[in-house]
Design an enzyme around this catalytic site. Structure first.
Site, mmCIF file in Angstrom:
data_model
loop_
_atom_site.group_PDB
_atom_site.id
_atom_site.type_symbol
_atom_site.label_atom_id
_atom_site.label_comp_id
_atom_site.label_asym_id
_atom_site.label_seq_id
_atom_site.Cartn_x
_atom_site.Cartn_y
_atom_site.Cartn_z
ATOM 1 N N GLY A 42 -16.913 2.606 -1.284
ATOM 2 C CA GLY A 42 -17.766 3.900 -1.230
ATOM 3 C C GLY A 42 -18.884 3.579 -2.063
ATOM 4 N N HIS A 61 -0.232 -11.806 0.478
ATOM 5 C CA HIS A 61 -1.241 -10.974 -0.066
ATOM 6 C C HIS A 61 -2.003 -11.532 -1.119
ATOM 7 C CE1 HIS A 61 -2.020 -6.171 -0.607
ATOM 8 N NE2 HIS A 61 -3.135 -7.010 -0.701
ATOM 9 N N TYR A 75 0.743 -1.207 -0.035
ATOM 10 C CA TYR A 75 0.120 -0.184 -0.148
ATOM 11 C C TYR A 75 1.025 1.163 -0.030
ATOM 12 C CZ TYR A 75 -3.759 -3.234 1.421
ATOM 13 O OH TYR A 75 -4.457 -4.330 1.405
ATOM 14 N N PRO A 113 -15.947 -3.734 2.313
ATOM 15 C CA PRO A 113 -17.451 -3.883 2.561
ATOM 16 C C PRO A 113 -18.419 -2.914 1.916
ATOM 17 C CG PRO A 113 -16.346 -3.016 4.566
ATOM 18 C CD PRO A 113 -15.311 -3.253 3.526
ATOM 19 N N LEU A 114 -17.759 -1.870 1.617
ATOM 20 C CA LEU A 114 -18.472 -0.762 1.120
ATOM 21 C C LEU A 114 -18.234 -0.776 -0.454
ATOM 22 C CD1 LEU A 114 -18.741 2.063 3.596
ATOM 23 C CD2 LEU A 114 -20.240 0.597 3.351
HETATM 24 N N1 NAP Z 1 -6.378 -8.302 1.267
HETATM 25 C C1 NAP Z 1 -6.566 -7.454 0.162
HETATM 26 O O1 NAP Z 1 -6.250 -7.723 -1.036
HETATM 27 C C2 NAP Z 1 -7.200 -5.822 0.294
HETATM 28 C C3 NAP Z 1 -7.598 -5.171 -0.779
HETATM 29 C C4 NAP Z 1 -8.365 -4.127 -0.557
HETATM 30 C C5 NAP Z 1 -8.591 -3.557 0.801
HETATM 31 N N2 NAP Z 1 -8.034 -4.069 1.633
HETATM 32 C C6 NAP Z 1 -7.892 -3.743 3.176
HETATM 33 O O2 NAP Z 1 -9.225 -3.398 3.442
HETATM 34 C C7 NAP Z 1 -9.326 -2.138 3.898
HETATM 35 C C8 NAP Z 1 -10.717 -1.529 3.475
HETATM 36 O O3 NAP Z 1 -11.031 -1.704 1.944
HETATM 37 P P1 NAP Z 1 -11.826 -0.736 1.381
HETATM 38 O O4 NAP Z 1 -11.061 0.433 1.766
HETATM 39 O O5 NAP Z 1 -11.899 -0.933 -0.121
HETATM 40 O O6 NAP Z 1 -13.198 -0.607 2.161
HETATM 41 P P2 NAP Z 1 -14.412 0.186 1.928
HETATM 42 O O7 NAP Z 1 -14.910 0.302 3.216
HETATM 43 O O8 NAP Z 1 -15.293 -0.828 0.853
HETATM 44 O O9 NAP Z 1 -14.127 1.507 1.062
HETATM 45 C C9 NAP Z 1 -13.649 2.378 1.773
HETATM 46 C C10 NAP Z 1 -14.116 3.880 1.299
HETATM 47 O O10 NAP Z 1 -15.361 4.192 1.398
HETATM 48 C C11 NAP Z 1 -15.585 5.264 1.790
HETATM 49 N N3 NAP Z 1 -16.299 5.426 2.963
HETATM 50 C C12 NAP Z 1 -15.839 4.748 4.143
HETATM 51 N N4 NAP Z 1 -16.902 4.783 5.167
HETATM 52 C C13 NAP Z 1 -17.740 5.744 4.775
HETATM 53 C C14 NAP Z 1 -19.133 6.226 5.012
HETATM 54 N N5 NAP Z 1 -19.690 5.796 6.189
HETATM 55 N N6 NAP Z 1 -19.926 6.667 4.150
HETATM 56 C C15 NAP Z 1 -19.694 7.179 2.943
HETATM 57 N N7 NAP Z 1 -18.254 6.546 2.208
HETATM 58 C C16 NAP Z 1 -17.597 6.054 3.160
HETATM 59 C C17 NAP Z 1 -14.319 6.407 1.610
HETATM 60 O O11 NAP Z 1 -14.223 6.726 0.631
HETATM 61 P P3 NAP Z 1 -13.307 8.425 0.460
HETATM 62 O O12 NAP Z 1 -12.051 8.025 0.571
HETATM 63 O O13 NAP Z 1 -13.684 8.623 -0.957
HETATM 64 O O14 NAP Z 1 -14.209 9.058 1.433
HETATM 65 C C18 NAP Z 1 -13.360 5.124 1.865
HETATM 66 O O15 NAP Z 1 -12.036 5.549 1.395
HETATM 67 C C19 NAP Z 1 -8.277 -1.329 3.151
HETATM 68 O O16 NAP Z 1 -7.809 -0.264 3.836
HETATM 69 C C20 NAP Z 1 -7.346 -2.358 3.227
HETATM 70 O O17 NAP Z 1 -6.561 -2.523 4.683
HETATM 71 C C21 NAP Z 1 -7.203 -5.590 1.545
#
Ligand code: NAP
Length: 331
Positions: A200, A116, A58, A196-197
């Site tokens: 976003g 990963h 990252y 999970p979102l």
């Molecule tokens: N193992 C893997 O291959 C892998 C891959 C992907 C992610 N991950 C891990 O999983 C974590 C979470 O994944 P993700 O970031 O994709 O998760 P996500 O929760 O689906 O998306 C996060 C984005 O959603 C928006 N958000 C969050 N809370 C919100 C709310 N209450 N209302 C409106 N928008 C909201 C924000 O966008 P804005 O920034 O535009 O505000 C945030 O950056 C990552 O940080 C990482 O640690 C792991």
């Protein structure tokens, strides 16, 4: 905060984990101030989140560095999860990568150290032997996997063990229900889920597919005709948007915000140990933590499942959302 067991590890992890990808990868996620980054980690800690997820990949280590700095003295009160990229799984590179992660995080151990994505150019036994050395040396507490499919899991367990698998899971991406969750359960692995979102989208922020930023429109749901898409498949945009609108209708009918419902739906699945949320601002973290209080009744869950069934069937079993069935990394 609710805590759940992570597989057979004996670790109790918070039902929501903090995802630190956003902290260090400004190119992908857009800019944020250090004050907001630090305050979002603090908000997660204050809410009882005890699992903080990052990866060497990252922002090329910037996320690990920022997380270590933001946690500071709180490090000993939490569990840190990090990851090595598959191209660094040759024994000498694996050691270098782990030691670099420890240095950037400013810690002497990583609680959950993930591969990963599955790797194919090094025998599993070679990487497993080095991971065992890390455990013996106290550098790693538990070995974990990420994005491993049933075949990858079988090959891994033929020589090693792992306490959990980290996988993509949300209302619009339910591939793991078909084969991967049963394979994890058979091996007693805990399951941590990300996105999970859907970056976003499931917060109801965009009114049409064209409005979604291109970096968040790269998964197998979207057509390969779109920019930044690498999977080479037609996608399932019609099914996706029909499901998205139906989820919106169900949430409006229940008088509930879509983001809360999306998180509560994921948390309602008892096989999930922890749901990793990405939040760049403390308000988002607090907002997402509040979704823990929302319990969806069985009929609402059934409605949401029915609304997303067509997308689930179209995407099938391949949980590598970024590469197509032909070049997918997860098997
Ligand atoms: N193992 C893997 O291959 C892998 C891959 C992907 C992610 N991950 C891990 O999983 C974590 C979470 O994944 P993700 O970031 O994709 O998760 P996500 O929760 O689906 O998306 C996060 C984005 O959603 C928006 N958000 C969050 N809370 C919100 C709310 N209450 N209302 C409106 N928008 C909201 C924000 O966008 P804005 O920034 O535009 O505000 C945030 O950056 C990552 O940080 C990482 O640690 C792991």
């Amino acid at each position: 905060m609710e805590y759940r067991k992570l597989g057979a590890s004996g670790l109790e992890v918070s039902a929501l984990a903090y995802g630190a990808w956003q902290l260090g990868d400004k190119t992908y996620w857009g800019d944020s101030s250090w004050e907001d980054d630090e305050a979002s980690v603090q908000a997660a800690f204050d809410a009882g989140i005890n699992l903080f997820d990052t990866a060497a990949g990252y922002g090329e280590g910037a996320s690990e560095e920022a997380l270590g700095k933001a946690l500071g003295k709180r490090r000993d009160d939490v569990l840190i999860s990090s990851k090595v990229l598959p191209q660094f799984c040759r024994p000498d590179l694996l050691r270098q990568s782990c030691e670099a992660s420890l240095k950037r995080l400013g810690t002497d151990h990583i609680d959950l150290y993930h591969i990963h994505w599955p790797f194919y150019d090094v025998p599993v036994a070679d990487a497993w032997a080095v991971l065992q050395e890390f455990v013996d040396e106290g550098k790693v507490r538990e070995v974990a996997l990420s994005n491993y499919g049933p075949q990858n899991i079988a090959e891994w367990f033929a020589v090693g063990t792992s306490v959990s698998n980290q996988l993509i899971y949300n209302l619009l991406t339910r591939c793991i229900e078909l084969e991967i969750i049963p394979a994890c359960e058979e091996k007693g692995m805990g399951i941590m889920v990300y996105m999970p979102l859907m970056q976003g989208i499931l917060a109801g922020r965009w009114d049409s597919i064209d409005d979604i930023p291109e970096s968040r429109r790269r998964t197998r749901h979207f057509s390969c005709e779109r920019s930044m898409v690498r999977h080479g498949e037609p996608g399932c945009e019609a099914e996706l948007w029909a499901a998205y609108r139906e989820i919106g209708r169900i949430c409006d009918g229940a008088g509930l915000p879509m983001a809360d419902v999306a998180l509560a739906w994921t948390l309602a699945n008892p096989v999930i140990s922890s749901v990793i949320i990405g939040g760049r601002r403390p308000e988002q973290v607090l907002r997402n933590v509040k979704a823990l209080d929302l319990r969806l009744d069985d009929s609402l869950i059934a409605e949401l499942n029915a609304a997303t069934e067509a997308v689930k069937q179209t995407l099938g079993t391949n949980s590598d959302m970024f590469w197509g069935n032909a070049g997918g990394r997860t098997h």
